[in-house]
Scaffold this motif. Structure first.
Motif, PDB file in Angstrom:
ATOM      1  N   THR A  35      42.316  40.310  50.392  1.00  0.00           N
ATOM      2  CA  THR A  35      41.841  39.098  50.160  1.00  0.00           C
ATOM      3  C   THR A  35      40.393  38.979  49.458  1.00  0.00           C
ATOM      4  O   THR A  35      39.701  38.018  49.336  1.00  0.00           O
ATOM      5  CB  THR A  35      41.861  38.155  51.425  1.00  0.00           C
ATOM      6  OG1 THR A  35      41.084  38.846  52.731  1.00  0.00           O
ATOM      7  CG2 THR A  35      43.071  37.664  51.932  1.00  0.00           C
ATOM      8  N   LYS A  36      40.189  40.440  49.260  1.00  0.00           N
ATOM      9  CA  LYS A  36      38.809  40.445  48.520  1.00  0.00           C
ATOM     10  C   LYS A  36      38.769  40.230  47.125  1.00  0.00           C
ATOM     11  O   LYS A  36      37.809  40.042  46.370  1.00  0.00           O
ATOM     12  CB  LYS A  36      38.283  41.916  48.773  1.00  0.00           C
ATOM     13  CG  LYS A  36      37.786  42.077  50.257  1.00  0.00           C
ATOM     14  CD  LYS A  36      37.239  43.457  50.413  1.00  0.00           C
ATOM     15  CE  LYS A  36      36.575  43.791  51.698  1.00  0.00           C
ATOM     16  NZ  LYS A  36      35.977  45.058  51.855  1.00  0.00           N
ATOM     17  N   ASN A  37      40.038  40.146  46.479  1.00  0.00           N
ATOM     18  CA  ASN A  37      40.143  39.588  45.118  1.00  0.00           C
ATOM     19  C   ASN A  37      40.887  38.471  45.146  1.00  0.00           C
ATOM     20  O   ASN A  37      41.958  38.083  45.734  1.00  0.00           O
ATOM     21  CB  ASN A  37      40.808  40.771  44.330  1.00  0.00           C
ATOM     22  CG  ASN A  37      40.111  41.928  44.205  1.00  0.00           C
ATOM     23  OD1 ASN A  37      39.109  41.970  43.236  1.00  0.00           O
ATOM     24  ND2 ASN A  37      40.552  43.032  44.891  1.00  0.00           N
ATOM     25  N   VAL A  38      40.606  37.434  44.275  1.00  0.00           N
ATOM     26  CA  VAL A  38      40.951  36.154  44.036  1.00  0.00           C
ATOM     27  C   VAL A  38      41.137  35.869  42.698  1.00  0.00           C
ATOM     28  O   VAL A  38      40.172  36.456  41.877  1.00  0.00           O
ATOM     29  CB  VAL A  38      40.330  34.964  44.874  1.00  0.00           C
ATOM     30  CG1 VAL A  38      40.515  35.338  46.247  1.00  0.00           C
ATOM     31  CG2 VAL A  38      38.847  34.765  44.488  1.00  0.00           C
ATOM     32  N   GLN A  41      44.101  27.552  29.806  1.00  0.00           N
ATOM     33  CA  GLN A  41      43.279  27.914  30.904  1.00  0.00           C
ATOM     34  C   GLN A  41      42.725  29.365  31.057  1.00  0.00           C
ATOM     35  O   GLN A  41      43.279  30.391  30.434  1.00  0.00           O
ATOM     36  CB  GLN A  41      44.386  27.699  32.349  1.00  0.00           C
ATOM     37  CG  GLN A  41      45.389  28.774  32.488  1.00  0.00           C
ATOM     38  CD  GLN A  41      46.615  28.833  31.477  1.00  0.00           C
ATOM     39  OE1 GLN A  41      46.529  27.935  30.728  1.00  0.00           O
ATOM     40  NE2 GLN A  41      47.760  29.479  32.024  1.00  0.00           N
ATOM     41  N   VAL A  42      41.615  29.179  31.664  1.00  0.00           N
ATOM     42  CA  VAL A  42      41.050  30.704  31.773  1.00  0.00           C
ATOM     43  C   VAL A  42      41.601  31.300  33.061  1.00  0.00           C
ATOM     44  O   VAL A  42      41.686  30.695  34.035  1.00  0.00           O
ATOM     45  CB  VAL A  42      39.293  30.387  32.101  1.00  0.00           C
ATOM     46  CG1 VAL A  42      38.950  31.787  32.284  1.00  0.00           C
ATOM     47  CG2 VAL A  42      38.738  29.745  30.721  1.00  0.00           C
ATOM     48  N   LEU A  43      41.914  32.477  32.809  1.00  0.00           N
ATOM     49  CA  LEU A  43      42.399  33.500  33.981  1.00  0.00           C
ATOM     50  C   LEU A  43      41.252  34.343  34.353  1.00  0.00           C
ATOM     51  O   LEU A  43      41.233  35.080  33.571  1.00  0.00           O
ATOM     52  CB  LEU A  43      43.942  34.093  33.587  1.00  0.00           C
ATOM     53  CG  LEU A  43      44.856  33.320  33.147  1.00  0.00           C
ATOM     54  CD1 LEU A  43      46.321  33.992  32.685  1.00  0.00           C
ATOM     55  CD2 LEU A  43      45.266  32.433  34.120  1.00  0.00           C
ATOM     56  N   GLY A  44      40.720  34.190  35.478  1.00  0.00           N
ATOM     57  CA  GLY A  44      39.580  35.067  35.757  1.00  0.00           C
ATOM     58  C   GLY A  44      39.736  35.501  37.259  1.00  0.00           C
ATOM     59  O   GLY A  44      40.456  34.935  38.080  1.00  0.00           O
ATOM     60  N   THR A  45      38.879  36.554  37.715  1.00  0.00           N
ATOM     61  CA  THR A  45      38.979  37.110  38.906  1.00  0.00           C
ATOM     62  C   THR A  45      37.489  37.057  39.680  1.00  0.00           C
ATOM     63  O   THR A  45      36.591  37.117  38.900  1.00  0.00           O
ATOM     64  CB  THR A  45      39.542  38.479  39.033  1.00  0.00           C
ATOM     65  OG1 THR A  45      38.876  39.381  38.142  1.00  0.00           O
ATOM     66  CG2 THR A  45      41.146  38.415  38.327  1.00  0.00           C
ATOM     67  N   ILE A  46      37.650  37.225  40.968  1.00  0.00           N
ATOM     68  CA  ILE A  46      36.325  37.448  41.630  1.00  0.00           C
ATOM     69  C   ILE A  46      36.408  38.489  42.585  1.00  0.00           C
ATOM     70  O   ILE A  46      37.457  38.594  43.296  1.00  0.00           O
ATOM     71  CB  ILE A  46      35.755  36.121  42.327  1.00  0.00           C
ATOM     72  CG1 ILE A  46      35.669  35.070  41.357  1.00  0.00           C
ATOM     73  CG2 ILE A  46      34.586  36.235  43.088  1.00  0.00           C
ATOM     74  CD1 ILE A  46      35.540  33.695  41.916  1.00  0.00           C
ATOM     75  N   GLU A  47      35.451  39.324  42.819  1.00  0.00           N
ATOM     76  CA  GLU A  47      35.864  40.389  43.773  1.00  0.00           C
ATOM     77  C   GLU A  47      34.690  40.347  44.672  1.00  0.00           C
ATOM     78  O   GLU A  47      33.475  40.362  44.292  1.00  0.00           O
ATOM     79  CB  GLU A  47      35.865  41.800  42.995  1.00  0.00           C
ATOM     80  CG  GLU A  47      36.183  42.953  44.088  1.00  0.00           C
ATOM     81  CD  GLU A  47      36.070  44.186  43.213  1.00  0.00           C
ATOM     82  OE1 GLU A  47      36.322  45.161  44.186  1.00  0.00           O
ATOM     83  OE2 GLU A  47      35.765  44.257  42.001  1.00  0.00           O
ATOM     84  N   ALA A  48      34.902  40.042  46.039  1.00  0.00           N
ATOM     85  CA  ALA A  48      34.095  40.406  46.977  1.00  0.00           C
ATOM     86  C   ALA A  48      34.118  41.926  47.637  1.00  0.00           C
ATOM     87  O   ALA A  48      34.901  42.378  47.829  1.00  0.00           O
ATOM     88  CB  ALA A  48      34.432  39.258  48.320  1.00  0.00           C
ATOM     89  N   THR A  49      32.762  42.273  47.703  1.00  0.00           N
ATOM     90  CA  THR A  49      32.515  43.768  48.249  1.00  0.00           C
ATOM     91  C   THR A  49      32.216  43.754  49.611  1.00  0.00           C
ATOM     92  O   THR A  49      31.560  44.779  50.198  1.00  0.00           O
ATOM     93  CB  THR A  49      31.485  44.319  47.501  1.00  0.00           C
ATOM     94  OG1 THR A  49      30.091  43.544  47.485  1.00  0.00           O
ATOM     95  CG2 THR A  49      31.896  44.434  45.996  1.00  0.00           C
ATOM     96  N   PHE A  50      32.502  42.765  50.584  1.00  0.00           N
ATOM     97  CA  PHE A  50      32.235  42.623  51.960  1.00  0.00           C
ATOM     98  C   PHE A  50      33.403  41.896  52.479  1.00  0.00           C
ATOM     99  O   PHE A  50      34.258  41.411  51.700  1.00  0.00           O
ATOM    100  CB  PHE A  50      31.099  41.671  52.004  1.00  0.00           C
ATOM    101  CG  PHE A  50      30.967  40.618  51.122  1.00  0.00           C
ATOM    102  CD1 PHE A  50      31.640  39.341  51.646  1.00  0.00           C
ATOM    103  CD2 PHE A  50      30.223  40.652  50.104  1.00  0.00           C
ATOM    104  CE1 PHE A  50      31.507  38.136  50.905  1.00  0.00           C
ATOM    105  CE2 PHE A  50      30.240  39.473  49.202  1.00  0.00           C
ATOM    106  CZ  PHE A  50      30.800  38.036  49.595  1.00  0.00           C
ATOM    107  N   SER A  51      33.361  41.611  54.052  1.00  0.00           N
ATOM    108  CA  SER A  51      34.252  41.032  54.669  1.00  0.00           C
ATOM    109  C   SER A  51      34.176  39.612  54.318  1.00  0.00           C
ATOM    110  O   SER A  51      33.370  38.891  54.681  1.00  0.00           O
ATOM    111  CB  SER A  51      34.183  41.246  56.054  1.00  0.00           C
ATOM    112  OG  SER A  51      35.051  40.296  56.979  1.00  0.00           O
TER     113      SER A  51
END
Length: 453
Positions: free
Chosen positions: A306-309, A328-338
């Motif tokens: 679930t760190k990448n959405v 549509q824009v297809l993009g990603t977000i990455e979290a480096t934490f819990s």
């Protein structure tokens, strides 16, 4: 109080009749519409729109022939009126939606394309034993929307599979629902809703002469582009599905909805940001909702995968009656934490500021892999779809707005997808497509932590 789902669906909708409606003018001979890489990336996904009308001046063509008991003529809308000159003219404008898929052709080789053969759209009529109010009162009624939206997938006979299906269902109260099944390869949610809203314009006589719509050139996004040396994470390769364009999912995806009032939205904003609502912050409702759902799902999944959405948002909301396309824009977000233990305001910042656009890379990847793979977008990562600016209430019948309108997705992968749409009375509608085994856990988590029920 919601009415529990019935054990059987067989008596909810009956007397189903199927027809095909074609444009009122021939497009031409041997014309082909070449599909782009971003179109082919969406080939296993389908958009489903559902509109309910609870007005007494809408009736079936078989009900009294549009005449009141006192002999006077009522302002009625009927199936025969639907399948008339305005619809034929409307389909002249949307000639691409009336074509059929060709897996290969002389013009495009092994690359799928749309043959512009004016084969038309599928139109379905049905009856329901329920009233509109009874249907809307059923618990999780959208999970039973397959009764009101024609079961539609491309193939296995691709040359005979319509790209668009419309189903009008008459309820015993005189109200109706209009169901749209839209092959995502044609275009995004803005294109699908514009398609329906343009029909409204033709029905109201605002377009005396049909015009051929031109293909648009959408504006470039403002988000950070991806490095050419990277590969997008917003899509997943799957083995080619052949001529039956259906996503081979590994789990059973369930559907659940949440309705958020303006007051609830303000409370969520206050809880996340710790400050009173400001006018300029109203644009962050999508980000706030995304942060809350992301954190909650990460908690029930113990932070696994679930760190990448993926975030799907429009490049522009001003299509100006253009040809349908996947803009549509297809993009990603990455979290480096819990994520499950993160401050929601931190996640809001990530969604707003750390959004990486992968659209061009998806285009390049699909073009490079042509004929080797098919792809999944929705549900490859946990996917959030921003439809807050989509005019889903713009589709009207005799100037009557829908009592309720919604959109859902078919073909969602096992990580799940969440659509954020306009709700009634300035609220928001959340449509969740996740593993059906997770729905009750998520409902409990959202109710306990955020008072969302």
């Amino acid at each position: 109080m919601p009415i529990p789902k019935e054990d059987t669906k067989k008596n909810l909708v009956f007397d189903v009749r199927v027809a095909t409606v074609v444009p009122g003018k021939i497009t031409g001979e041997n014309k082909t519409y070449e599909l782009k890489g971003i179109d082919l990336a969406m080939k296993l996904h389908y958009l489903k729109g559902l509109y309910f009308f609870n007005n007494t001046n809408i009736t079936n063509s078989t009900s009294n022939n549009g005449t009141k008991n006192n002999g006077t003529t009522n302002n009625l809308w009927s199936v025969s009126e639907m399948k008339s000159v305005p619809m034929y003219d409307w389909l002249i404008s949307y000639f691409v939606a009336c074509g059929r898929i060709r897996a290969s052709s002389d013009e495009t080789g092994d690359r799928p394309s749309i043959k512009l053969n004016d084969a038309g759209i599928r139109v379905v009529e049905a009856q329901s034993s329920k009233t509109v109010d009874e249907w809307l009162a059923m618990e999780d009624f959208l999970s039973m929307q397959d009764q009101l939206i024609y079961n539609h997938a491309l193939g296995p006979d691709l040359p005979f599979s319509p790209l668009v299906c419309l189903q009008v269902t008459w309820f015993k109260c005189g109200g109706i629902s209009m169901g749209l099944s839209w092959a995502h390869i044609l275009g995004d949610a803005f294109s699908a809703t514009e398609f329906m809203n343009m029909w409204t314009q033709y029905m109201q006589g605002h377009h005396q002469k049909p015009k051929t719509l031109a293909i648009q050139h959408p504006s470039q996004p403002n988000y950070k582009p991806l490095s050419p040396s990277q590969e997008p994470t917003s899509v997943k390769r799957v083995n080619p599905v052949g001529d039956h364009w259906v996503n081979p999912t590994n789990c059973k995806i369930g559907t659940h909805t949440f309705h958020l009032t303006p007051q609830q939205l303000d409370q969520l904003h206050l809880k996340v940001h710790g400050s009173k609502m400001k006018d300029k912050d109203s644009s962050q409702f999508f980000e706030v909702i995304t942060a809350i759902i992301w954190k909650s799902i990460a908690k029930i999944r113990n932070d696994l995968e679930t760190k990448n959405v993926t975030i799907c948002r429009p490049k522009t909301i001003k299509q100006e009656h253009g040809m349908p396309y996947n803009g549509q824009v297809l993009g990603t977000i990455e979290a480096t934490f819990s994520v499950s233990s993160a401050d929601p305001s931190t996640l809001v910042h990530l969604v707003a500021e750390n959004y990486v656009d992968e659209s061009n890379m998806v285009e390049e990847l699909v073009n490079h892999d042509m004929s080797k793979f098919d792809y999944i977008v929705y549900g490859t990562n946990l996917t959030f779809v921003d439809m807050t600016q989509v005019d889903i209430y713009g589709f009207q019948i005799k100037r009557n707005r829908p009592t309720f309108a919604s959109y859902t997705l078919d073909g969602v992968g096992d990580k799940g997808s969440i659509l954020v749409l306009p709700g009634t009375k300035d609220g928001k509608l959340l449509v969740l497509h996740i593993d059906e085994n997770e729905i009750e856990f998520l409902k409990h988590e959202l109710n306990k932590e955020w008072c969302i029920a």
